[in-house]
Design a protein around this motif. Structure first.
Motif, PDB file in Angstrom:
ATOM      1  N   ALA A  17      -0.070  15.384  31.480  1.00 14.48           N
ATOM      2  CA  ALA A  17       0.060  15.979  30.138  1.00 14.48           C
ATOM      3  C   ALA A  17       0.976  15.103  29.294  1.00 14.48           C
ATOM      4  N   ARG A  18       0.657  14.972  28.019  1.00  8.56           N
ATOM      5  CA  ARG A  18       1.421  14.101  27.137  1.00  8.56           C
ATOM      6  C   ARG A  18       1.796  14.836  25.856  1.00  8.56           C
ATOM      7  N   SER A  19       2.720  14.230  25.113  1.00  4.05           N
ATOM      8  CA  SER A  19       3.031  14.703  23.758  1.00  4.05           C
ATOM      9  C   SER A  19       2.148  13.889  22.810  1.00  4.05           C
ATOM     10  N   TYR A  20       1.338  14.574  22.026  1.00  2.00           N
ATOM     11  CA  TYR A  20       0.332  13.881  21.209  1.00  2.00           C
ATOM     12  C   TYR A  20       0.781  13.685  19.766  1.00  2.00           C
ATOM     13  N   ASN A  21       0.388  12.527  19.241  1.00  5.45           N
ATOM     14  CA  ASN A  21       0.664  12.219  17.834  1.00  5.45           C
ATOM     15  C   ASN A  21      -0.567  12.421  16.960  1.00  5.45           C
ATOM     16  N   GLY A  22      -1.703  12.689  17.581  1.00  2.00           N
ATOM     17  CA  GLY A  22      -2.928  12.921  16.823  1.00  2.00           C
ATOM     18  C   GLY A  22      -3.946  13.654  17.680  1.00  2.00           C
ATOM     19  N   THR A  73       7.383  10.052   9.512  1.00  3.21           N
ATOM     20  CA  THR A  73       6.369   9.843  10.547  1.00  3.21           C
ATOM     21  C   THR A  73       5.772  11.170  11.026  1.00  3.21           C
ATOM     22  N   ASN A  74       6.540  12.222  10.975  1.00  4.91           N
ATOM     23  CA  ASN A  74       6.017  13.514  11.436  1.00  4.91           C
ATOM     24  C   ASN A  74       5.066  14.143  10.421  1.00  4.91           C
ATOM     25  N   ALA A  75       5.281  13.853   9.133  1.00  9.48           N
ATOM     26  CA  ALA A  75       4.507  14.526   8.079  1.00  9.48           C
ATOM     27  C   ALA A  75       3.006  14.324   8.258  1.00  9.48           C
ATOM     28  N   ALA A  76       2.602  13.091   8.492  1.00  6.29           N
ATOM     29  CA  ALA A  76       1.160  12.804   8.606  1.00  6.29           C
ATOM     30  C   ALA A  76       0.558  13.522   9.812  1.00  6.29           C
ATOM     31  N   LYS A  77       1.352  13.622  10.894  1.00 10.99           N
ATOM     32  CA  LYS A  77       0.842  14.297  12.101  1.00 10.99           C
ATOM     33  C   LYS A  77       0.584  15.777  11.813  1.00 10.99           C
ATOM     34  N   ILE A  78       1.503  16.386  11.057  1.00  9.46           N
ATOM     35  CA  ILE A  78       1.379  17.814  10.747  1.00  9.46           C
ATOM     36  C   ILE A  78       0.162  18.047   9.849  1.00  9.46           C
ATOM     37  N   GLY A 144       2.443  18.583  20.288  1.00  7.00           N
ATOM     38  CA  GLY A 144       3.311  17.496  19.843  1.00  7.00           C
ATOM     39  C   GLY A 144       4.589  18.098  19.286  1.00  7.00           C
ATOM     40  N   PRO A 145       5.557  18.419  20.172  1.00 12.30           N
ATOM     41  CA  PRO A 145       6.799  19.051  19.703  1.00 12.30           C
ATOM     42  C   PRO A 145       7.612  18.096  18.838  1.00 12.30           C
ATOM     43  N   MET A 146       8.284  18.644  17.822  1.00  8.81           N
ATOM     44  CA  MET A 146       9.048  17.804  16.883  1.00  8.81           C
ATOM     45  C   MET A 146      10.286  18.540  16.380  1.00  8.81           C
ATOM     46  N   SER A 147      11.401  17.802  16.339  1.00 11.19           N
ATOM     47  CA  SER A 147      12.594  18.347  15.690  1.00 11.19           C
ATOM     48  C   SER A 147      12.941  17.569  14.424  1.00 11.19           C
ATOM     49  N   GLY A 148      12.113  16.599  14.075  1.00 13.06           N
ATOM     50  CA  GLY A 148      12.371  15.795  12.881  1.00 13.06           C
ATOM     51  C   GLY A 148      11.874  16.458  11.616  1.00 13.06           C
ATOM     52  N   PHE A 149      12.610  17.463  11.162  1.00 11.21           N
ATOM     53  CA  PHE A 149      12.298  18.142   9.896  1.00 11.21           C
ATOM     54  C   PHE A 149      13.574  18.769   9.376  1.00 11.21           C
ATOM     55  N   ASN A 167      13.806  26.655  14.983  1.00  7.20           N
ATOM     56  CA  ASN A 167      14.335  25.894  16.115  1.00  7.20           C
ATOM     57  C   ASN A 167      13.619  24.547  16.134  1.00  7.20           C
ATOM     58  N   PHE A 168      12.362  24.506  16.579  1.00  9.57           N
ATOM     59  CA  PHE A 168      11.585  23.269  16.470  1.00  9.57           C
ATOM     60  C   PHE A 168      10.149  23.614  16.116  1.00  9.57           C
ATOM     61  N   ILE A 169       9.379  22.580  15.816  1.00  9.13           N
ATOM     62  CA  ILE A 169       7.981  22.782  15.436  1.00  9.13           C
ATOM     63  C   ILE A 169       7.103  22.019  16.423  1.00  9.13           C
ATOM     64  N   ASP A 182       3.064   4.614  25.346  1.00  9.47           N
ATOM     65  CA  ASP A 182       3.137   4.410  26.799  1.00  9.47           C
ATOM     66  C   ASP A 182       4.109   5.443  27.375  1.00  9.47           C
ATOM     67  N   ARG A 183       3.809   5.912  28.561  1.00 10.66           N
ATOM     68  CA  ARG A 183       4.667   6.909  29.203  1.00 10.66           C
ATOM     69  C   ARG A 183       6.069   6.330  29.401  1.00 10.66           C
ATOM     70  N   LEU A 184       7.048   7.071  29.018  1.00  9.65           N
ATOM     71  CA  LEU A 184       8.442   6.621  29.154  1.00  9.65           C
ATOM     72  C   LEU A 184       8.963   6.926  30.557  1.00  9.65           C
ATOM     73  N   PRO A 185      10.087   6.316  30.939  1.00  7.94           N
ATOM     74  CA  PRO A 185      10.576   6.492  32.316  1.00  7.94           C
ATOM     75  C   PRO A 185      10.824   7.952  32.679  1.00  7.94           C
ATOM     76  N   ARG A 186      10.462   8.303  33.871  1.00  5.77           N
ATOM     77  CA  ARG A 186      10.773   9.613  34.446  1.00  5.77           C
ATOM     78  C   ARG A 186      11.425   9.315  35.799  1.00  5.77           C
ATOM     79  N   PRO A 187      12.735   9.264  35.831  1.00  9.57           N
ATOM     80  CA  PRO A 187      13.453   8.768  37.021  1.00  9.57           C
ATOM     81  C   PRO A 187      13.213   9.584  38.286  1.00  9.57           C
TER      82      PRO A 187
HETATM   83  C1  LIG Z   1      12.289  19.394  21.114  1.00  7.02           C
HETATM   84  C2  LIG Z   1      11.513  18.114  20.907  1.00  7.02           C
HETATM   85  C3  LIG Z   1      11.641  17.434  19.709  1.00  7.02           C
HETATM   86  C4  LIG Z   1      10.906  16.267  19.474  1.00  7.02           C
HETATM   87  N1  LIG Z   1      10.953  15.689  18.234  1.00  7.02           N
HETATM   88  C5  LIG Z   1      10.085  14.698  17.939  1.00  7.02           C
HETATM   89  C6  LIG Z   1       9.975  14.214  16.603  1.00  7.02           C
HETATM   90  O1  LIG Z   1      10.637  14.680  15.665  1.00  7.02           O
HETATM   91  N2  LIG Z   1       9.085  13.220  16.353  1.00  7.02           N
HETATM   92  C7  LIG Z   1       8.300  12.695  17.360  1.00  7.02           C
HETATM   93  O2  LIG Z   1       7.490  11.803  17.065  1.00  7.02           O
HETATM   94  N3  LIG Z   1       8.371  13.143  18.631  1.00  7.02           N
HETATM   95  C8  LIG Z   1       9.243  14.131  18.935  1.00  7.02           C
HETATM   96  N4  LIG Z   1       9.291  14.633  20.221  1.00  7.02           N
HETATM   97  C9  LIG Z   1       8.385  14.079  21.245  1.00  7.02           C
HETATM   98  C10 LIG Z   1       9.128  13.386  22.388  1.00  7.02           C
HETATM   99  O3  LIG Z   1       9.589  12.129  21.984  1.00  7.02           O
HETATM  100  C11 LIG Z   1       8.178  13.312  23.586  1.00  7.02           C
HETATM  101  O4  LIG Z   1       7.897  14.611  23.993  1.00  7.02           O
HETATM  102  C12 LIG Z   1       8.778  12.512  24.732  1.00  7.02           C
HETATM  103  O5  LIG Z   1       8.943  11.166  24.384  1.00  7.02           O
HETATM  104  C13 LIG Z   1       7.911  12.609  25.980  1.00  7.02           C
HETATM  105  O6  LIG Z   1       6.607  12.170  25.710  1.00  7.02           O
HETATM  106  P1  LIG Z   1       5.425  12.504  26.740  1.00  7.02           P
HETATM  107  O7  LIG Z   1       5.358  14.009  26.826  1.00  7.02           O
HETATM  108  O8  LIG Z   1       4.169  11.946  26.098  1.00  7.02           O
HETATM  109  O9  LIG Z   1       5.741  11.872  28.036  1.00  7.02           O
HETATM  110  C14 LIG Z   1      10.050  15.756  20.484  1.00  7.02           C
HETATM  111  C15 LIG Z   1       9.940  16.443  21.709  1.00  7.02           C
HETATM  112  C16 LIG Z   1      10.660  17.604  21.918  1.00  7.02           C
HETATM  113  C17 LIG Z   1      10.468  18.341  23.218  1.00  7.02           C
END
Ligand SMILES: Cc1cc2nc3c(=O)[nH]c(=O)nc-3n(C[C@H](O)[C@H](O)[C@H](O)COP(=O)(O)O)c2cc1C
Length: 196
Positions: A17-22, A73-78, A144-149, A167-169, A182-187
């Motif tokens: 599972a990943r965090s999606y930008n689109g 960067t978040n605006a276009a995704k939303i 695609g969770p985001m706190s950049g707002f 809290n977050f969107i 690319d998947r970031l490190p998961r130690p």
């Molecule tokens: C609470 C929270 C806030 C985040 N805020 C942003 C954000 O504002 N913009 C963004 O592009 N990604 C944001 N992310 C995404 C993370 O960077 C991403 O989940 C993390 O790098 C892991 O990516 P993966 O799930 O694809 O492995 C956020 C994730 C979380 C959980």
């Protein structure tokens, strides 16, 4: 509980599972939003007080309104996502105590104690945000969770007249694999764990 889940299920929920930008153009239905809630609501919160309040932005007008209050960067995704949810927290969550936790009178634990309210609202609504992500994955959707707002601006635009705070969107839809980084490190365990 029967045995462990299959690798396919663990991959879908965690490992792949990943965090999606689109997202693809496939829409998200209102029935799916209900399905997500009807799963995530079973995740545990302190004294079952479940402070999260979700505002699901599905119309283009509401997504545009939210995008305008988000980082560049978040605006276009939303704007492009099928849906974006605001995970807010009710700062008077304890008023629902008689319904949600009838075993005890929880009001005195919180009323007038801003530190206790803020800590519990943030901790438990964040947990519910995580349950939201996992519930979405469990029904085949991506997030695609985001706190950049701008929290204050979002609170004014979407939560006026309530005691809710954002809290977050998170965007929601069928993830487009070409939009993930690319998947970031998961130690490994030893890096961040200690068994005592
Ligand atoms: C609470 C929270 C806030 C985040 N805020 C942003 C954000 O504002 N913009 C963004 O592009 N990604 C944001 N992310 C995404 C993370 O960077 C991403 O989940 C993390 O790098 C892991 O990516 P993966 O799930 O694809 O492995 C956020 C994730 C979380 C959980």
């Amino acid at each position: 509980m029967a045995g462990i889940f299959s690798d396919d299920v663990l991959d879908a929920l965690f490992r792949k599972a990943r965090s999606y930008n689109g997202y693809t153009d496939q829409p998200v239905t209102e029935a799916q939003l209900h399905q997500i809630w009807d799963l995530m609501k079973f995740g545990p919160t302190a004294a079952n007080l479940m402070p999260a309040r979700l505002i699901w932005c599905v119309s283009q007008a509401e997504k545009d309104k939210l995008a305008a209050l988000s980082s560049g960067t978040n605006a276009a995704k939303i704007r492009k996502a099928p849906a974006t949810v605001i995970i807010a927290m009710d700062m008077e969550f304890y008023e629902k105590g008689p319904m949600l936790f009838p075993h005890a009178d929880v009001r005195p634990w919180f009323a007038g104690n801003d530190k206790a309210i803020a800590g519990s609202a943030f901790r438990n609504s964040s947990l519910q945000g995580a349950y939201f992500i996992m519930a979405a994955r469990a029904i085949g959707l991506d997030t695609g969770p985001m706190s950049g707002f701008d929290n204050d601006a979002v609170d004014a635009a979407f939560l006026a007249g309530t005691n809710y705070k954002s809290n977050f969107i998170s965007t929601l839809g069928y993830g487009d694999p070409s939009t993930v980084f690319d998947r970031l490190p998961r130690p490994e365990f030893a890096e961040f764990n200690k068994i005592v």
